[in-house]
Design a protein around this motif. Sequence first.
Motif, PDB file in Angstrom:
ATOM      1  N   PRO A  87      28.756 -22.888   5.921  1.00 21.43           N
ATOM      2  CA  PRO A  87      27.515 -22.904   6.874  1.00 21.43           C
ATOM      3  C   PRO A  87      26.107 -22.534   6.086  1.00 21.43           C
ATOM      4  O   PRO A  87      26.010 -22.451   4.864  1.00 21.43           O
ATOM      5  CB  PRO A  87      27.801 -21.471   7.310  1.00 21.43           C
ATOM      6  CG  PRO A  87      28.554 -20.643   6.682  1.00 21.43           C
ATOM      7  CD  PRO A  87      29.511 -21.566   6.045  1.00 21.43           C
ATOM      8  N   SER A  88      25.089 -22.846   6.824  1.00 20.71           N
ATOM      9  CA  SER A  88      23.806 -22.598   6.075  1.00 20.71           C
ATOM     10  C   SER A  88      23.401 -21.340   5.838  1.00 20.71           C
ATOM     11  O   SER A  88      24.288 -20.391   6.370  1.00 20.71           O
ATOM     12  CB  SER A  88      22.745 -22.992   7.102  1.00 20.71           C
ATOM     13  OG  SER A  88      22.624 -22.295   8.250  1.00 20.71           O
ATOM     14  N   TRP A  89      22.693 -20.979   4.772  1.00 23.39           N
ATOM     15  CA  TRP A  89      22.508 -19.965   4.166  1.00 23.39           C
ATOM     16  C   TRP A  89      21.934 -18.805   5.383  1.00 23.39           C
ATOM     17  O   TRP A  89      20.742 -18.942   5.981  1.00 23.39           O
ATOM     18  CB  TRP A  89      21.365 -20.147   3.142  1.00 23.39           C
ATOM     19  CG  TRP A  89      21.137 -18.717   2.486  1.00 23.39           C
ATOM     20  CD1 TRP A  89      19.806 -18.040   2.354  1.00 23.39           C
ATOM     21  CD2 TRP A  89      21.911 -18.031   1.374  1.00 23.39           C
ATOM     22  NE1 TRP A  89      20.214 -17.029   1.423  1.00 23.39           N
ATOM     23  CE2 TRP A  89      21.374 -17.128   0.631  1.00 23.39           C
ATOM     24  CE3 TRP A  89      23.126 -18.279   0.919  1.00 23.39           C
ATOM     25  CZ2 TRP A  89      21.752 -16.363  -0.104  1.00 23.39           C
ATOM     26  CZ3 TRP A  89      23.689 -17.892  -0.308  1.00 23.39           C
ATOM     27  CH2 TRP A  89      23.134 -16.492  -0.521  1.00 23.39           C
ATOM     28  N   GLY A  90      22.585 -17.651   5.067  1.00 24.33           N
ATOM     29  CA  GLY A  90      22.526 -16.654   6.325  1.00 24.33           C
ATOM     30  C   GLY A  90      21.472 -15.516   6.086  1.00 24.33           C
ATOM     31  O   GLY A  90      21.715 -14.432   6.367  1.00 24.33           O
ATOM     32  N   VAL A  91      20.307 -15.817   5.310  1.00 22.75           N
ATOM     33  CA  VAL A  91      19.214 -14.598   5.043  1.00 22.75           C
ATOM     34  C   VAL A  91      18.280 -14.811   6.052  1.00 22.75           C
ATOM     35  O   VAL A  91      17.816 -15.754   6.596  1.00 22.75           O
ATOM     36  CB  VAL A  91      18.614 -15.058   3.724  1.00 22.75           C
ATOM     37  CG1 VAL A  91      17.523 -13.827   3.495  1.00 22.75           C
ATOM     38  CG2 VAL A  91      19.453 -15.010   2.404  1.00 22.75           C
ATOM     39  N   ASN A  92      18.013 -13.322   6.583  1.00 23.16           N
ATOM     40  CA  ASN A  92      17.007 -13.305   7.535  1.00 23.16           C
ATOM     41  C   ASN A  92      15.595 -13.872   7.107  1.00 23.16           C
ATOM     42  O   ASN A  92      15.288 -13.079   6.171  1.00 23.16           O
ATOM     43  CB  ASN A  92      16.948 -11.696   7.899  1.00 23.16           C
ATOM     44  CG  ASN A  92      15.938 -11.598   9.023  1.00 23.16           C
ATOM     45  OD1 ASN A  92      15.073 -12.179   9.390  1.00 23.16           O
ATOM     46  ND2 ASN A  92      15.995 -10.413   9.443  1.00 23.16           N
ATOM     47  N   PRO A  93      14.859 -14.797   7.826  1.00 23.94           N
ATOM     48  CA  PRO A  93      13.645 -15.307   7.167  1.00 23.94           C
ATOM     49  C   PRO A  93      12.514 -14.082   7.338  1.00 23.94           C
ATOM     50  O   PRO A  93      11.376 -14.424   6.927  1.00 23.94           O
ATOM     51  CB  PRO A  93      13.352 -16.444   7.759  1.00 23.94           C
ATOM     52  CG  PRO A  93      14.055 -16.272   9.199  1.00 23.94           C
ATOM     53  CD  PRO A  93      15.386 -15.517   8.799  1.00 23.94           C
ATOM     54  N   GLU A  94      12.689 -13.009   8.148  1.00 21.37           N
ATOM     55  CA  GLU A  94      11.560 -12.206   8.583  1.00 21.37           C
ATOM     56  C   GLU A  94      11.282 -11.449   7.197  1.00 21.37           C
ATOM     57  O   GLU A  94      12.202 -11.112   6.646  1.00 21.37           O
ATOM     58  CB  GLU A  94      11.873 -11.293   9.802  1.00 21.37           C
ATOM     59  CG  GLU A  94      12.152 -12.237  11.064  1.00 21.37           C
ATOM     60  CD  GLU A  94      10.975 -13.035  11.296  1.00 21.37           C
ATOM     61  OE1 GLU A  94       9.807 -12.679  10.968  1.00 21.37           O
ATOM     62  OE2 GLU A  94      10.891 -13.898  12.106  1.00 21.37           O
ATOM     63  N   VAL A  95      10.034 -10.858   7.365  1.00 25.43           N
ATOM     64  CA  VAL A  95       9.483 -10.184   6.247  1.00 25.43           C
ATOM     65  C   VAL A  95      10.297  -8.711   6.331  1.00 25.43           C
ATOM     66  O   VAL A  95      10.053  -8.110   7.500  1.00 25.43           O
ATOM     67  CB  VAL A  95       8.139  -9.854   6.254  1.00 25.43           C
ATOM     68  CG1 VAL A  95       7.575  -8.865   5.185  1.00 25.43           C
ATOM     69  CG2 VAL A  95       7.548 -11.304   5.849  1.00 25.43           C
ATOM     70  N   ILE A 337      27.498 -16.369   2.179  1.00 26.05           N
ATOM     71  CA  ILE A 337      28.156 -17.449   2.903  1.00 26.05           C
ATOM     72  C   ILE A 337      29.385 -18.041   1.825  1.00 26.05           C
ATOM     73  O   ILE A 337      30.315 -18.397   2.816  1.00 26.05           O
ATOM     74  CB  ILE A 337      27.280 -18.340   3.279  1.00 26.05           C
ATOM     75  CG1 ILE A 337      26.564 -19.191   2.073  1.00 26.05           C
ATOM     76  CG2 ILE A 337      26.281 -17.897   4.342  1.00 26.05           C
ATOM     77  CD1 ILE A 337      25.940 -20.451   2.409  1.00 26.05           C
ATOM     78  N   PHE A 338      29.423 -17.865   0.640  1.00 26.71           N
ATOM     79  CA  PHE A 338      30.552 -18.367  -0.149  1.00 26.71           C
ATOM     80  C   PHE A 338      31.682 -17.587  -0.265  1.00 26.71           C
ATOM     81  O   PHE A 338      32.626 -18.064  -0.744  1.00 26.71           O
ATOM     82  CB  PHE A 338      29.813 -18.701  -1.457  1.00 26.71           C
ATOM     83  CG  PHE A 338      28.536 -19.799  -1.614  1.00 26.71           C
ATOM     84  CD1 PHE A 338      28.686 -20.906  -0.770  1.00 26.71           C
ATOM     85  CD2 PHE A 338      27.391 -19.323  -2.217  1.00 26.71           C
ATOM     86  CE1 PHE A 338      27.479 -21.581  -0.825  1.00 26.71           C
ATOM     87  CE2 PHE A 338      26.414 -20.272  -2.296  1.00 26.71           C
ATOM     88  CZ  PHE A 338      26.416 -21.356  -1.598  1.00 26.71           C
ATOM     89  N   LEU A 339      31.518 -16.493   0.564  1.00 28.70           N
ATOM     90  CA  LEU A 339      32.642 -15.496   0.194  1.00 28.70           C
ATOM     91  C   LEU A 339      33.629 -15.723   1.265  1.00 28.70           C
ATOM     92  O   LEU A 339      33.093 -15.831   2.497  1.00 28.70           O
ATOM     93  CB  LEU A 339      32.298 -14.120  -0.161  1.00 28.70           C
ATOM     94  CG  LEU A 339      31.356 -13.999  -1.108  1.00 28.70           C
ATOM     95  CD1 LEU A 339      31.296 -12.370  -1.329  1.00 28.70           C
ATOM     96  CD2 LEU A 339      31.705 -14.332  -2.513  1.00 28.70           C
ATOM     97  N   PRO A 340      35.040 -15.795   1.032  1.00 33.96           N
ATOM     98  CA  PRO A 340      35.950 -15.586   2.259  1.00 33.96           C
ATOM     99  C   PRO A 340      36.044 -14.139   3.181  1.00 33.96           C
ATOM    100  O   PRO A 340      36.520 -14.202   4.196  1.00 33.96           O
ATOM    101  CB  PRO A 340      37.322 -15.914   1.560  1.00 33.96           C
ATOM    102  CG  PRO A 340      37.177 -15.512   0.068  1.00 33.96           C
ATOM    103  CD  PRO A 340      35.712 -15.698  -0.287  1.00 33.96           C
ATOM    104  N   ALA A 341      35.713 -13.234   2.348  1.00 32.95           N
ATOM    105  CA  ALA A 341      35.549 -12.018   3.065  1.00 32.95           C
ATOM    106  C   ALA A 341      34.262 -11.267   2.615  1.00 32.95           C
ATOM    107  O   ALA A 341      33.899 -11.275   1.394  1.00 32.95           O
ATOM    108  CB  ALA A 341      36.746 -11.345   2.976  1.00 32.95           C
ATOM    109  N   LYS A 342      33.447 -10.609   3.573  1.00 32.72           N
ATOM    110  CA  LYS A 342      32.302  -9.706   2.987  1.00 32.72           C
ATOM    111  C   LYS A 342      32.800  -8.257   2.643  1.00 32.72           C
ATOM    112  O   LYS A 342      33.665  -7.818   3.171  1.00 32.72           O
ATOM    113  CB  LYS A 342      31.343  -9.825   3.956  1.00 32.72           C
ATOM    114  CG  LYS A 342      30.977 -11.061   4.768  1.00 32.72           C
ATOM    115  CD  LYS A 342      30.374 -12.190   3.695  1.00 32.72           C
ATOM    116  CE  LYS A 342      30.094 -13.515   4.299  1.00 32.72           C
ATOM    117  NZ  LYS A 342      31.225 -14.360   4.559  1.00 32.72           N
ATOM    118  N   PHE A 343      31.740  -7.714   1.850  1.00 31.56           N
ATOM    119  CA  PHE A 343      32.130  -6.443   1.504  1.00 31.56           C
ATOM    120  C   PHE A 343      30.795  -5.672   1.230  1.00 31.56           C
ATOM    121  O   PHE A 343      29.968  -6.495   0.823  1.00 31.56           O
ATOM    122  CB  PHE A 343      33.198  -6.184   0.438  1.00 31.56           C
ATOM    123  CG  PHE A 343      33.011  -7.022  -0.693  1.00 31.56           C
ATOM    124  CD1 PHE A 343      32.247  -6.202  -1.770  1.00 31.56           C
ATOM    125  CD2 PHE A 343      33.108  -8.317  -0.841  1.00 31.56           C
ATOM    126  CE1 PHE A 343      32.130  -6.953  -3.140  1.00 31.56           C
ATOM    127  CE2 PHE A 343      33.046  -8.832  -2.248  1.00 31.56           C
ATOM    128  CZ  PHE A 343      32.570  -8.318  -3.287  1.00 31.56           C
TER     129      PHE A 343
END
Length: 591
Positions: A87-95, A337-343
């Motif tokens: 999926p597209s990169w999931g970074v919050n664009p807000e400051v 987004i590249f990880l199969p599981a977050k931690f």
Amino acid sequence: MIQAQTLLFTWRVITDMVGKRKQQLSNHNKFKFCNSKFKIQALHSAQTHLSSEVAAEKSQSSTDFAIGELVWPSPSDEIPFWKKDFPSWGVNPEVPVDIKKDSDPMHIIHITAEMAPIAKVGGLGDVVTGLARACLSRGHTVDIMLPFYEFSGISVIFIEPSNQFFKGQNLYGGSYNELEAYLFFSRASLEWMQVTGAQPDIIHVHEWQTGALPLLYWDMYHYLSLKKPRLVLTIHNMEHYGECTKEQLSKSGLDGFIYATIEKAVDDRTIGHNPERLSLLKGGIVYSNAVVTVSPTYLKETLCTGWLASTLIRNRDKYFGILNGIDTAMWNPATDIFLPAKFNAQNPEGKKLCKYYVQRGLGLASEGILDGNHVLDMTHKVPLVVCITRLVPQKGLHLISHAIKRVEELGAQMVILGKTSDGRVEREFEGLAKLHNQGPSIRILLMFSEELSHMLYAAADIVLVPSMYEPCGLAQMIGMRYGAVPVVRKTGGLADTVFDMDDQSNHEMANGFVFEGIDEGSLGSALNRALAHYRQKPDEWNGIVQKVMELDNSWNNTAGKYIERFHMEQCSCYGMKHKTKKKEERLGSTQ
């Protein structure tokens, strides 16, 4: 070879900002694009995972990491697990609201050959992007100027020549003359500022590729309209020095013969040779207002050894060491987004799944027994060592080769991800891959993959960085961010970021395993200690993992040091102008 007079008119500025999208990006404090009378070409491309702001990492509870039913990979899959759609990169664009804005915002322009993820070969690209993000989040205006590499399908801002410069399948080593291409790029960048009326506070140049820009600025453009900027050079690796003939420099519009002196830009190693040559890196050092290298220890090392040491000593009062940071938005196991599981440090369970996922995908684990997404197989308990690096002599090739053998002997696993442009090195590691890749312990992948590198850091128990020298190094910091304990050689930035677990005098800082020698025995001893610690002291090991994940190696801290240096350069500039004015008034009053 190009003629000097063509440099001024055979380029254009390209941006990706069109229509409504332009306004949206502007509203989010994205990189500032300056319109000019030059032809602006809009290039459309899919949105990349590059965000212009550092997203604040929020603390997450165990309920935040909901994991769907994983599809476990296999080495027999038609499409390797790291090449699947993400999926597209999931970074919050807000400051981020918790980043304090600096009281005196500046306009900073980076002139660079690399910028991640658009054009990246090594750490330079990561550094430019990370530092730019951090400065933006602190309230500064940032422009980045980049050559238009024709292989790139992504656009931000490019300087594009109308000839064949920067045309090829790789950033470097293309079918063009790199030296003349970067001389062109340096002058075109200044010409753009001249024509558009840009007056940045700081022009920040990087490496030898833009080393000629300070010469061009002070001996040409400062006499025109560019009066305000101060020049800061960051040296990321002293190994690359930009050898240049006087005739080649003259193609940029300067008189190359003027710079062939010890005090200016002559390459000291060529004195007495026919012909003597110049070094663009040395010229950049001499002509910049401040010179920064990427770690305090590397600064000390470069003052003691190397052919540029005498030049650096002569310019010691403006030479500083500022440790690089990492981009904690791009490198964040809680949102990657590249990880199969977050931690994260408080909830590390996802790391076990990432490790088993990689082991399964590379054929380092059996099918095992799974209870939903819980790994019951014992394979994942085997320590996994990861080495992600360019396969060049600087990185300690003989030590990497030895590590393969030693890890296998100790019953652990190892994955190497890297590539080389040296045919001899490639053949050597192809031979090692042929010998080991079908076995149960070692995988040697002679390539680069951004996606796979994220997964490997997340899977690793240990990240190995056995460099002969390392100006800063990002692998050890990224590895720690993802819960991998570093094993490193004590040099450069590695010495500034990793402190040995067995050093009782520095217990509070201890976060990895360090060796000093360049011999196989020194490396072997460090690996022995690390693997023994992993197996014999699991609770203590888990404590180390949590500790390294909580370390703050973000760019925000480092950016503050750069901003402080930028302000000092501004103050020194205003101080000199004030003194000059007073002197002129005194002279006038006595006449």
